[in-house]
Scaffold this motif. Sequence first.
Motif, PDB file in Angstrom:
ATOM      1  N   THR A  13      14.098   6.330 -12.903  1.00 57.58           N
ATOM      2  CA  THR A  13      13.052   5.573 -13.609  1.00 57.58           C
ATOM      3  C   THR A  13      12.969   4.154 -13.065  1.00 57.58           C
ATOM      4  N   GLU A  14      14.130   3.557 -12.826  1.00 56.73           N
ATOM      5  CA  GLU A  14      14.180   2.194 -12.277  1.00 56.73           C
ATOM      6  C   GLU A  14      13.614   2.168 -10.856  1.00 56.73           C
ATOM      7  N   ALA A  15      13.941   3.184 -10.062  1.00 47.75           N
ATOM      8  CA  ALA A  15      13.428   3.255  -8.691  1.00 47.75           C
ATOM      9  C   ALA A  15      11.908   3.372  -8.687  1.00 47.75           C
ATOM     10  N   LEU A  16      11.357   4.168  -9.595  1.00 46.02           N
ATOM     11  CA  LEU A  16       9.904   4.319  -9.697  1.00 46.02           C
ATOM     12  C   LEU A  16       9.242   2.988 -10.037  1.00 46.02           C
ATOM     13  N   GLN A  17       9.850   2.269 -10.954  1.00 43.80           N
ATOM     14  CA  GLN A  17       9.298   0.965 -11.357  1.00 43.80           C
ATOM     15  C   GLN A  17       9.316  -0.008 -10.174  1.00 43.80           C
ATOM     16  N   GLN A  18      10.437  -0.042  -9.477  1.00 43.77           N
ATOM     17  CA  GLN A  18      10.545  -0.928  -8.303  1.00 43.77           C
ATOM     18  C   GLN A  18       9.538  -0.532  -7.224  1.00 43.77           C
ATOM     19  N   PHE A  19       9.404   0.752  -7.000  1.00 41.78           N
ATOM     20  CA  PHE A  19       8.488   1.271  -5.991  1.00 41.78           C
ATOM     21  C   PHE A  19       7.059   0.848  -6.301  1.00 41.78           C
ATOM     22  N   ARG A  20       6.651   1.020  -7.537  1.00 46.45           N
ATOM     23  CA  ARG A  20       5.297   0.650  -7.944  1.00 46.45           C
ATOM     24  C   ARG A  20       5.054  -0.845  -7.736  1.00 46.45           C
ATOM     25  N   GLU A  21       6.055  -1.657  -8.072  1.00 47.71           N
ATOM     26  CA  GLU A  21       5.911  -3.110  -7.908  1.00 47.71           C
ATOM     27  C   GLU A  21       5.771  -3.505  -6.445  1.00 47.71           C
ATOM     28  N   ARG A  22       6.538  -2.819  -5.576  1.00 43.08           N
ATOM     29  CA  ARG A  22       6.550  -3.197  -4.156  1.00 43.08           C
ATOM     30  C   ARG A  22       5.278  -2.787  -3.427  1.00 43.08           C
ATOM     31  N   ILE A  23       4.520  -1.831  -3.959  1.00 49.39           N
ATOM     32  CA  ILE A  23       3.313  -1.352  -3.263  1.00 49.39           C
ATOM     33  C   ILE A  23       2.030  -1.768  -3.985  1.00 49.39           C
ATOM     34  N   GLN A  24       2.126  -2.779  -4.838  1.00 47.90           N
ATOM     35  CA  GLN A  24       0.948  -3.231  -5.584  1.00 47.90           C
ATOM     36  C   GLN A  24      -0.217  -3.579  -4.659  1.00 47.90           C
ATOM     37  N   ASP A  25       0.095  -4.133  -3.481  1.00 43.87           N
ATOM     38  CA  ASP A  25      -0.968  -4.579  -2.571  1.00 43.87           C
ATOM     39  C   ASP A  25      -1.769  -3.415  -1.982  1.00 43.87           C
ATOM     40  N   ILE A  26      -1.164  -2.230  -1.899  1.00 46.15           N
ATOM     41  CA  ILE A  26      -1.884  -1.086  -1.291  1.00 46.15           C
ATOM     42  C   ILE A  26      -2.271  -0.022  -2.320  1.00 46.15           C
ATOM     43  N   LEU A  27      -1.829  -0.184  -3.544  1.00 45.75           N
ATOM     44  CA  LEU A  27      -2.052   0.841  -4.571  1.00 45.75           C
ATOM     45  C   LEU A  27      -3.519   1.257  -4.702  1.00 45.75           C
ATOM     46  N   PRO A  28      -4.465   0.289  -4.737  1.00 47.70           N
ATOM     47  CA  PRO A  28      -5.877   0.700  -4.900  1.00 47.70           C
ATOM     48  C   PRO A  28      -6.416   1.532  -3.728  1.00 47.70           C
ATOM     49  N   GLN A  29      -5.763   1.445  -2.555  1.00 44.06           N
ATOM     50  CA  GLN A  29      -6.263   2.159  -1.370  1.00 44.06           C
ATOM     51  C   GLN A  29      -5.715   3.580  -1.274  1.00 44.06           C
ATOM     52  N   LEU A  30      -4.773   3.925  -2.137  1.00 44.91           N
ATOM     53  CA  LEU A  30      -4.144   5.233  -2.065  1.00 44.91           C
ATOM     54  C   LEU A  30      -5.024   6.309  -2.710  1.00 44.91           C
ATOM     55  N   PRO A  31      -4.858   7.564  -2.311  1.00 46.08           N
ATOM     56  CA  PRO A  31      -5.676   8.635  -2.893  1.00 46.08           C
ATOM     57  C   PRO A  31      -5.381   8.871  -4.372  1.00 46.08           C
ATOM     58  N   ALA A  32      -4.231   8.424  -4.854  1.00 42.54           N
ATOM     59  CA  ALA A  32      -3.884   8.519  -6.285  1.00 42.54           C
ATOM     60  C   ALA A  32      -2.895   7.404  -6.603  1.00 42.54           C
ATOM     61  N   GLN A  33      -2.888   6.979  -7.873  1.00 46.48           N
ATOM     62  CA  GLN A  33      -1.993   5.885  -8.269  1.00 46.48           C
ATOM     63  C   GLN A  33      -1.015   6.295  -9.367  1.00 46.48           C
ATOM     64  N   HIS A  34      -1.103   7.527  -9.855  1.00 45.37           N
ATOM     65  CA  HIS A  34      -0.281   7.918 -10.998  1.00 45.37           C
ATOM     66  C   HIS A  34       1.163   8.209 -10.577  1.00 45.37           C
ATOM     67  N   ASP A  35       2.043   8.310 -11.572  1.00 44.08           N
ATOM     68  CA  ASP A  35       3.473   8.503 -11.311  1.00 44.08           C
ATOM     69  C   ASP A  35       3.756   9.800 -10.561  1.00 44.08           C
ATOM     70  N   HIS A  36       3.011  10.867 -10.882  1.00 47.33           N
ATOM     71  CA  HIS A  36       3.231  12.141 -10.187  1.00 47.33           C
ATOM     72  C   HIS A  36       3.135  11.954  -8.675  1.00 47.33           C
ATOM     73  N   PHE A  37       2.114  11.199  -8.235  1.00 45.70           N
ATOM     74  CA  PHE A  37       1.890  10.976  -6.807  1.00 45.70           C
ATOM     75  C   PHE A  37       3.004  10.131  -6.211  1.00 45.70           C
ATOM     76  N   LEU A  38       3.347   9.044  -6.866  1.00 51.89           N
ATOM     77  CA  LEU A  38       4.373   8.146  -6.327  1.00 51.89           C
ATOM     78  C   LEU A  38       5.733   8.829  -6.253  1.00 51.89           C
ATOM     79  N   LEU A  39       6.022   9.674  -7.228  1.00 47.00           N
ATOM     80  CA  LEU A  39       7.319  10.358  -7.239  1.00 47.00           C
ATOM     81  C   LEU A  39       7.474  11.330  -6.069  1.00 47.00           C
ATOM     82  N   ARG A  40       6.383  11.827  -5.542  1.00 50.56           N
ATOM     83  CA  ARG A  40       6.478  12.717  -4.379  1.00 50.56           C
ATOM     84  C   ARG A  40       7.104  11.980  -3.194  1.00 50.56           C
ATOM     85  N   TRP A  41       6.719  10.726  -2.982  1.00 51.14           N
ATOM     86  CA  TRP A  41       7.243   9.923  -1.879  1.00 51.14           C
ATOM     87  C   TRP A  41       8.703   9.545  -2.131  1.00 51.14           C
ATOM     88  N   LEU A  42       9.022   9.279  -3.382  1.00 52.58           N
ATOM     89  CA  LEU A  42      10.415   8.961  -3.715  1.00 52.58           C
ATOM     90  C   LEU A  42      11.327  10.176  -3.528  1.00 52.58           C
TER      91      LEU A  42
END
Length: 411
Positions: A13-42
């Motif tokens: 959970t902490e890693a997901l939070q950190q990950f989201r914070e670190r990619i704030q600058d590119i988040l709007p350009q990604l095909p999805a922004q929800h946790d399901h999508f980000l967790l795939r990369w983690l």
Amino acid sequence: MSGRVGDLSPKQTEALQQFRERIQDILPQLPAQHDHFLLRWLRARNFNVQKSEAMLRKHLEFRKQIKVDTIITEWRPPEVIEKYLSGGMCGYDLEGSPIWYDVIGPVDPKGLFLSASKQDFIKSKIRDCEMLQKECNLQTQRLGRNIESITMIYDVEGLGLKHLWKPAIETYGEILQMFEDNYPEGLKRLFVIKAPKLFPVAYNLVKHFLSENTRQKIYILGANWQEILLKYIDAEELPMIYGGKLTDPDGDPRCRTRINHVGPVPPSYYVRDHVKVDYEQCLSVSRGSSKQLDYEILFPGCVLRWQFSSEGADIGFGVFLKAKMGEWKKAAQMEEVVPNQRYNAHLVPEDGSLTCERPGVYVLRFDNTYSIFQAKRISFTVEVLLPDHLQTPQSNGGSSRHKQAEGNSQS
């Protein structure tokens, strides 16, 4: 913990939070922004936030470079790929994931590569990945639960030596690498069905492109493959040819409107007469003589694969079998395995392969005995391909020894 939404450890959970914070600058350009999508990369990087971030940023560059966001609507593969590259999406598994079929046997790799560019093949596979991801998103909406991965059925009936052609294998490896780098956790499971004896050799050529996580999702099924498929796919969603009840509206059991079943590429599509090859070695064959390359094959089922070109004029070539390494023999004293004949390899590079059914010393013989005046310079690559269960650190030749010999006009 599985590392999925609703099943995260405090550390994840902490890693997901950190990950989201670190990619704030590119988040709007990604095909999805929800946790399901980000967790795939983690998950793909074992929740190492720094590595996951690097992977995702690289993926964004990939999307921009290939123009992935518009690849479905604004790019169409060449006609030859649409008509003669097999496979397609058909039905859903019991959990609602789309199913993709690849039908390997009838594919004509060389015909395809003489008719379209490598980049077109890679782009067509990116397009397929995007269409499958789009279907996963639609299934998520329809079913009210997250669908993010696919089931693949890999029909390898008819897999042959033509499919081990080096340029095709290399491009397939690039496609697998692209899939690993840009569509993490996109594969739920892959069923290999109707695998012939050659399959372990083919798998050994490409498995190093796959992550350990992906390899664990591959199931090579035996004679009861239909029974296994029906445990994961409802009969109404499985084509009749694969043991289910699904047909096309006209009753076609192969569901050809959804799964492309192909044949040889007509030469009318060819745009080149050969594919450029980088050779690993060179040798000269004196006028009136021959050169022999010995490869000791220790295990049956290995495959010898060769490519060569000559400079200035044609060259004879054949493959022979003898009992012992190091003993020089005339062609007439050896067993002819691939008949000796002359090839215009100065005009079109020659390639071929042979399944070694018996252990022994296989002799690749370049024949210039018929040439009274002209020596020949040969550029070539020869490889010994091992079945998966014989993998060694030296994958090209780990089960063989190699020696070169020159003969006179009597050889």
